[in-house]
Design an enzyme around this catalytic site. Structure first.
Site, PDB file in Angstrom:
ATOM      1  N   HIS A  91       0.838  -1.197   0.000  1.00  0.00           N
ATOM      2  CA  HIS A  91       0.000   0.000   0.000  1.00  0.00           C
ATOM      3  C   HIS A  91       0.872   1.246   0.000  1.00  0.00           C
ATOM      4  CE1 HIS A  91      -3.434   2.580   0.740  1.00  0.00           C
ATOM      5  NE2 HIS A  91      -2.773   3.147   1.741  1.00  0.00           N
ATOM      6  N   SER A  92       0.549   2.201  -0.900  1.00  0.00           N
ATOM      7  CA  SER A  92       1.232   3.493  -0.987  1.00  0.00           C
ATOM      8  C   SER A  92       2.730   3.272  -1.241  1.00  0.00           C
ATOM      9  CB  SER A  92       0.963   4.303   0.290  1.00  0.00           C
ATOM     10  OG  SER A  92       1.240   5.675   0.084  1.00  0.00           O
ATOM     11  N   MET A  93       3.624   3.685  -0.347  1.00  0.00           N
ATOM     12  CA  MET A  93       5.039   3.401  -0.545  1.00  0.00           C
ATOM     13  C   MET A  93       5.261   1.917  -0.769  1.00  0.00           C
ATOM     14  SD  MET A  93       8.382   4.059   1.923  1.00  0.00           S
ATOM     15  CE  MET A  93       7.959   2.755   3.083  1.00  0.00           C
ATOM     16  N   SER A 119      -1.778  -0.953  -4.038  1.00  0.00           N
ATOM     17  CA  SER A 119      -2.866  -0.187  -3.446  1.00  0.00           C
ATOM     18  C   SER A 119      -2.410   1.236  -3.131  1.00  0.00           C
ATOM     19  CB  SER A 119      -3.321  -0.890  -2.147  1.00  0.00           C
ATOM     20  OG  SER A 119      -4.172  -0.075  -1.381  1.00  0.00           O
TER      21      SER A 119
END
Length: 256
Positions: A91-93, A119
């Site tokens: 997720h993200s990073m 994500s």
């Protein structure tokens, strides 16, 4: 670096047919994955990757470049990736790290996830609209608060902010200094998730992940903001990830 601290085992099952690796977001820890992985398919080993600078690795210096992450992460993970089929979720990073990890594994080691689940991150070729890791502290935290991922109890304690700020700056530097190159297109299927009200990632930016694999790519938009995976769509995400894991398990078990 082959530290055993790279991995937090959320569910260890030596006889499991499949292994899921979770990659945390900026400022996150491996422990955060406990909140939404508890209901995943029983025949899957679940582990979370812990980068330096947080959790059990708090005393280690945090990375500021994605090349540093990959150079140390691949030797630590490769033995686990060779043992059984695997899936990545980030997720993200964590989405960016798991994507670049998948590309390097495909190029250099002929390894790839059964499916890559990303994500809360725009397609990697899209230039970042803003850079915040070098902003003064107050402006830096004002931008982070907009993402709605910082617990209120942290914001109310300056000493916690002082501890977290260097880690978050380092993590954002990993993402904000990232330079995309088009040398490798993934061969594995992908599923892309995002929050409908995410202020940092628009739906059309999620759709453009389709350009980064020669295989199938499914895009799933859910209710919530950047941290939809904790609330309000945690259960929906678990169900959808379960569906993907079950598809992989059916394929893996058919050739065992």
């Amino acid at each position: 670096m082959k530290s055993p601290l790279w991995i937090e085992w959320l569910r260890k099952q030596p006889n499991a047919a499949l292994r899921l690796f979770c990659f945390h977001y900026a400022g996150g820890t491996a422990q955060r994955a406990h909140q939404w992985t508890q209901q995943l398919a029983a025949d899957v080993e679940i582990c979370a990757v812990e980068l330096p600078g947080r959790g059990k690795r708090f005393m280690e210096p945090a990375y500021t470049r994605i090349e540093q992450v990959l150079d140390d992460l691949i030797p630590a993970l490769k033995p686990l990736l060779e043992e059984k089929p695997f899936v990545f979720f980030g997720h993200s990073m964590g989405a960016l790290v798991s994507y670049e990890l998948s590309r390097r594994l495909q190029r250099d080691h002929q390894l790839q996830p059964q499916v890559l689940l990303v994500s809360g991150h725009a397609a990697p070729h899209i230039p970042r609209q803003s850079v915040i890791h070098q902003l003064p502290d107050q402006q830096f935290w004002d931008r982070l608060i907009q993402l709605n991922g910082t617990p209120k109890e942290v914001l109310q304690h300056p000493e916690l902010l002082d501890l977290l700020t260097p880690i978050l700056r380092a993590d954002f530097a990993v993402c904000e200094t990232y330079l995309y190159d088009d040398s490798i297109v993934l061969d594995c299927p992908m599923v892309v998730y995002g929050g409908q009200a995410d202020p940092s990632v628009a739906a059309e930016q999620l759709e453009l992940w389709r350009n980064h694999t020669s295989n199938e790519c499914l895009v799933q938009i859910m209710a919530g903001d950047h941290f939809y995976l904790h609330n309000p769509s945690q259960h929906e995400l678990q169900q959808h990830v379960n569906q993907q894991l079950q598809l992989v398990l059916s394929s893996v078990n058919s050739i065992r």
